[in-house]
Design an enzyme around this catalytic site. Structure first.
Site, PDB file in Angstrom:
ATOM      1  CE  LYS A  78      21.288  11.297 -11.003  1.00 43.00           C
ATOM      2  NZ  LYS A  78      20.158  11.806 -10.371  1.00 43.00           N
ATOM      3  CE1 TYR A 132      17.523  11.536  -6.922  1.00 48.08           C
ATOM      4  CE2 TYR A 132      15.511  10.296  -7.268  1.00 48.08           C
ATOM      5  CZ  TYR A 132      16.994  10.489  -7.580  1.00 48.08           C
ATOM      6  OH  TYR A 132      17.102  10.306  -8.750  1.00 48.08           O
ATOM      7  CB  SER A 177      18.993   8.311 -10.777  1.00 48.69           C
ATOM      8  OG  SER A 177      18.679   9.700 -10.955  1.00 48.69           O
ATOM      9  CB  VAL A 203      12.636   8.807 -12.722  1.00 47.66           C
ATOM     10  CG1 VAL A 203      12.576   9.965 -11.636  1.00 47.66           C
ATOM     11  CG2 VAL A 203      13.461   9.165 -13.848  1.00 47.66           C
ATOM     12  CE1 TYR A 206      22.575  12.640 -14.674  1.00 48.44           C
ATOM     13  CE2 TYR A 206      20.763  13.758 -16.233  1.00 48.44           C
ATOM     14  CZ  TYR A 206      21.122  13.230 -14.976  1.00 48.44           C
ATOM     15  OH  TYR A 206      20.409  12.954 -14.108  1.00 48.44           O
TER      16      TYR A 206
HETATM   17  N1  GLU Z   1      17.621  11.328 -16.028  1.00 47.00           N
HETATM   18  C1  GLU Z   1      16.960  11.715 -15.053  1.00 47.00           C
HETATM   19  C2  GLU Z   1      16.881  13.093 -14.685  1.00 47.00           C
HETATM   20  O1  GLU Z   1      18.028  13.606 -15.086  1.00 47.00           O
HETATM   21  C3  GLU Z   1      17.118  10.991 -13.777  1.00 47.00           C
HETATM   22  C4  GLU Z   1      16.273  11.118 -12.586  1.00 47.00           C
HETATM   23  C5  GLU Z   1      16.189  10.204 -11.772  1.00 47.00           C
HETATM   24  O2  GLU Z   1      16.190   9.047 -12.186  1.00 47.00           O
HETATM   25  O3  GLU Z   1      15.975  10.356 -10.623  1.00 47.00           O
HETATM   26  O4  GLU Z   1      15.882  13.794 -14.394  1.00 47.00           O
END
Ligand code: GLU
Length: 304
Positions: free
Chosen positions: A66, A240, A63, A258, A188
């Site tokens: 992003k 989050y 993430s 993650v 993505y």
């Molecule tokens: N590729 C992960 C997902 O879409 C990213 C989530 C993350 O890193 O928090 O679940």
């Protein structure tokens, strides 16, 4: 300030926390990563670098990507992006569907999965070859042409992407996705599977610490105002449903993934990245969160 000594001490202290978190296993390829790894890298705006532990090992940025996709879209669309995605903390897990139904397919912010999918959808409309464009952007901001997509991770996430597909189709039903959902998920999954080291990531975050101007190649990536906004979003939404706690503990804008990475910065000063794959119950690196709290406490500096 001897940052090298500060991070060396933190590293020695926090190594004992191995075993307190758990590696992400909902993406099978991530479950295979050796959990006992830990690296810290700092890049300062005056050109100094400090590393300790596994700071040069490439890991899946997940993430943290992003931030890069949002920066790319912001460059093209400016404030137009806020028609498609909000900018309030969600207080929900990163992959939650619940809020999206209530809020008519407009995700709370660009850092939960739904919001990031909207941003990726925009990138696909803006670029003929979005995967190439993302990689090119990330390579240019950190000055490393060897940055690559880990195809194994991308494939593994793609074959276990049911929840992200559900988010995509739900948003499409509200008219908030333009492109084919399978294709959006593919891009993505690739952006999440970018492999970078702590050192690369700290370099890639330097333009944010420098108010939008990349000190590596003097390119103005974002305006001062856009960089401010991206930082504010990271502070309020970058972790989050643990974003408030990270702001409370570390007092820095940052973004987790993650894969166990956490990248953060002190405006006008430095960027710091920590990687340790074991996650806490919110999906953020256990040791990463601890490290950044210790760091800002030890150097008596944060954005507050
Ligand atoms: N590729 C992960 C997902 O879409 C990213 C989530 C993350 O890193 O928090 O679940």
């Amino acid at each position: 300030m001897d940052y090298g000594k500060v991070i060396q001490n933190i590293y020695e202290d926090l190594k004992s926390c191995w075993g307190k978190g758990k590696v992400a296993d909902y993406i099978p390829a991530l479950a295979k990563v050796d959990p006992r790894q830990y690296g810290i890298a700092i890049e300062t705006l005056d050109g100094q670098s400090f590393q300790v532990g596994d700071a040069e090992v490439c890991f899946s940025i997940q993430s943290i990507s992003k931030v890069f996709s949002l920066a790319m879209v912001t460059r093209h669309m400016g404030d137009q992006i806020w028609k498609y995605v909000g900018r309030e903390p969600s207080g929900n897990p990163f992959n939650s569907l619940v809020q999206l139904e209530y809020e008519q397919g407009i995700p709370r912010n660009p850092f939960i999965n739904a919001g990031a999918l909207v941003v990726t959808d925009r990138l696909m409309t803006l670029y003929d070859h979005p995967k190439d464009a993302i990689l090119e952007f990330v390579r240019s901001i950190c000055g490393n042409d060897d940055i690559y997509y880990d195809k194994n991770i991308a494939r593994s996430e793609r074959t276990h992407a049911d929840r992200n597909m559900a988010l995509g189709y739900l948003m499409k039903s509200f008219g908030n996705m333009e492109n084919d959902i399978e294709a959006v998920i593919d891009v993505y999954c690739h952006q999440c599977a970018i492999a970078m080291s702590c050192r690369d990531l700290s370099k890639a975050f330097l333009f944010l610490a420098n108010h939008g101007l990349n000190p590596i190649n003097q390119e103005q990536i974002l305006s001062v105002s856009q960089a401010k906004r991206l930082g504010a979003l990271m502070l309020t939404c970058g972790f989050y449903d643990e974003s408030g706690d990270f702001a409370f503990r570390a007092g820095l804008p940052g973004k987790s993934g993650v894969g166990g990475g956490v990248a953060a910065y002190i405006p006008g000063n430095l960027a710091i990245t920590v990687w340790s794959p074991e996650l806490n119950r919110h999906g953020n690196s256990y040791i990463g969160m601890e490290t950044l709290e210790h760091f800002t406490t030890d150097i008596s500096n944060s954005i507050f």
